[in-house]
Design an enzyme around this catalytic site. Structure first.
Site, short mmCIF file in Angstrom:
data_model
loop_
_atom_site.label_atom_id
_atom_site.label_comp_id
_atom_site.label_asym_id
_atom_site.label_seq_id
_atom_site.Cartn_x
_atom_site.Cartn_y
_atom_site.Cartn_z
N THR A 13 0.71 -1.31 0.10
CA THR A 13 -0.13 0.12 -0.06
C THR A 13 0.97 1.10 -0.10
O THR A 13 0.53 2.16 -0.68
CB THR A 13 -0.79 0.11 1.44
N ALA A 43 11.95 -3.37 -5.99
CA ALA A 43 12.40 -4.82 -5.58
C ALA A 43 10.99 -5.47 -4.48
O ALA A 43 11.02 -4.48 -3.57
CB ALA A 43 13.69 -5.19 -4.89
N LYS A 103 8.09 1.32 11.88
CA LYS A 103 8.27 1.69 13.15
C LYS A 103 9.01 0.53 13.87
O LYS A 103 9.59 0.83 14.91
CB LYS A 103 6.93 1.92 13.65
N GLU A 124 10.21 9.67 8.84
CA GLU A 124 8.96 10.41 9.14
C GLU A 124 7.82 9.61 9.21
O GLU A 124 6.76 9.82 10.08
CB GLU A 124 8.86 11.62 8.29
N GLY A 129 1.68 8.34 10.46
CA GLY A 129 1.52 8.47 9.18
C GLY A 129 1.94 9.94 8.37
O GLY A 129 3.05 10.32 8.25
N ASP A 196 1.63 -1.68 17.92
CA ASP A 196 2.14 -0.48 17.12
C ASP A 196 2.31 0.68 17.59
O ASP A 196 3.12 1.53 17.33
CB ASP A 196 0.74 -0.54 16.04
N LYS A 200 5.65 3.20 18.08
CA LYS A 200 5.55 4.70 17.53
C LYS A 200 6.04 5.46 18.86
O LYS A 200 6.65 6.56 18.64
CB LYS A 200 4.36 5.20 17.37
N1 HSE Z 1 -2.11 -0.18 11.77
C1 HSE Z 1 -1.75 1.15 11.85
C2 HSE Z 1 -2.68 2.07 12.41
C3 HSE Z 1 -1.17 1.76 10.56
O1 HSE Z 1 -3.71 1.54 12.49
O2 HSE Z 1 -2.32 2.95 12.75
C4 HSE Z 1 -0.11 2.87 10.45
O3 HSE Z 1 0.84 2.53 11.34
#
Ligand code: HSE
Length: 434
Positions: A13, A43, A103, A124, A129, A196, A200
């Protein structure tokens, strides 16, 4: 006009978002920066026949990117830790600047990958995002002492909590929606269990407070225990539930924690809904600043990737040797990064929301209150609710005053052992105030 030849690892994506932005906004980038981006090579383990590669060479071997002398900059957009780390290391060793949206790899290996800081490695897109929060911490707020960072930094959690609130849908239904919309990570546990967001926050804490990239130092909790009832009760008490990454510096040290949090309904972060992300930075000079925008999605993440690419375009145009000698502004210096003292979770002070399922009988509330009182926990607000699906029990919902984590833990252990308690007690921390 300088040409900058990029090599892209991955064709998912975000990579497709990069191709889209280069195709549609390439000339705008030239007029704005004087840099023409040329996609030289891509690649990826699997080819995507329908995707316009903008004339780039394609191969299935990631090593081809590093070996290709016509690739100036490598974009690592494959994610994960194994191959991605190896690619970043070999690109940097070959003197090729790297931009990554990864991340996980920065949170776990940032100290090692950034040590030396000679060949640029920028990320960044790894946090929130499209929001330029890394640039803001490194440059826009560089004159400030950072006191706190609060972030809605997982779009999936924010989307789920928003839909649960607005449509009253149950957790599992909303998770399926988020996955269908492409917001969730390949493994949804990374989103809903807070990993996640913790990746971050690790990065934000390292940049904001000058500490190491120490993912394992964070306290991490996801949103899997949050129900529509909690969201409704919190609303009645004047709060919204948000999944926050919190990094606060005080005399006691640095708190780094990720968990569901009650945020006053009037707070700026409370109005950030859906897949949107937001990061609030509190600093001594600038005061409270809020950065908000889409935290996921191909084009939004590609916007941050390309901001990094364009930021060192002139450096690469000067020649590879210049690039290799330049100090990267996005990284720590070559000096070993200190691990500053962190506040243990047991010592964190916060008010708490408690949802306590009890049998419905005279004297129950008095027993709950006296148990809390025995631990010197003061009650700020209380409501009692019917227990959905049960005539014989109720929820006692309490907001406590500020209390140390270890004290609440002890009180909850004692409460849970009482025979009036008929299920798990849910505790949600209240956001700190500044
Ligand atoms: N899965 C992550 C989110 C995507 O929902 O924020 C971006 O890191």
């Amino acid at each position: 006009m300088n040409k900058l030849r990029i090599g892209i690892a991955g064709l998912g994506t975000v990579a497709q978002g990069v191709l889209h932005l280069v195709r549609t906004n390439g000339s705008l980038m030239v007029s704005r920066t004087g840099i023409e981006l040329v996609v030289q090579r891509i690649a990826s383990r699997s080819a995507k026949p329908g995707v316009d590669l903008l004339g780039a060479a394609f191969s299935k071997d990631l090593h081809d990117l590093v070996a290709d002398p016509e690739v100036d900059v490598i974009l690592e957009l494959i994610g994960g830790e194994g191959s991605a780390k190896e690619l970043i290391e070999s690109a940097l060793a070959a003197g090729k600047p790297v931009v990554t949206a990864n991340k996980a790899v920065i949170a776990a290996h940032g100290d090692q990958l950034l040590a030396g800081g000679n060949v640029p490695l920028r990320f960044e897109a790894a946090v929130a995002g499209a929001i330029p929060i890394i640039q803001s911490l490194n440059q826009g707020l560089a004159a400030n002492r950072i006191d706190a960072i609060y972030g809605i930094i997982n779009g999936t959690c924010n989307y789920m909590l928003t839909v649960m609130e607005e449509e009253g849908l149950a957790f599992d239904q909303v998770l399926s929606q988020a996955q269908a919309l492409g917001y969730a990570e390949a493994d949804p546990a990374f989103d809903i269990e807070g990993i996640d967001a913790a990746h971050k926050l690790t990065i934000l804490a390292a940049l904001g407070f000058g500490t190491s990239y120490n993912f394992s130092a964070l306290y991490v909790e996801g949103i899997t225990q949050i129900t529509v009832d909690d969201i409704q009760y919190a609303k009645e008490l004047g709060f919204k539930i948000k999944h926050l990454g919190i990094a606060v510096q005080s005399e006691a040290g640095l708190e780094t924690r990720v968990h569901p949090t009650l945020v006053p309904a009037s707070a700026l972060l409370a109005s950030v809904n859906g897949v949107m992300n937001a990061v609030q930075v509190v600093s001594d000079g600038a005061g409270e600043t809020l950065f908000s925008g889409p935290g996921a999605g191909g084009a939004a993440t590609a916007s941050a990737v390309l901001a990094d690419v364009l930021s060192f375009g002139s450096l690469v145009a000067a020649g590879p040797s210049e690039a290799a000698q330049s100090q990267d502004q996005g990284a720590h210096s070559a000096v070993a990064v200190p691990e500053i003292s962190r506040v243990a979770m047991d010592d964190v002070l916060s008010a708490c929301y408690l949802r306590i399922p009890t049998i419905d009988r005279p004297g129950v509330f008095a027993l709950v209150a006296s148990t809390l009182s025995a631990h010197s926990i003061s009650i700020e607000a209380v409501i009692q609710k019917e227990h959905p699906g049960s005539d014989a029990s109720v929820f006692i919902v309490i907001i406590t005053d500020m209390v140390v984590e270890s004290v609440v833990n002890a009180a909850l252990t004692e409460l849970s052992a009482l025979d009036i308690i008929v299920g798990e007690i849910i505790r949600i921390r209240v956001a700190p105030t500044h």
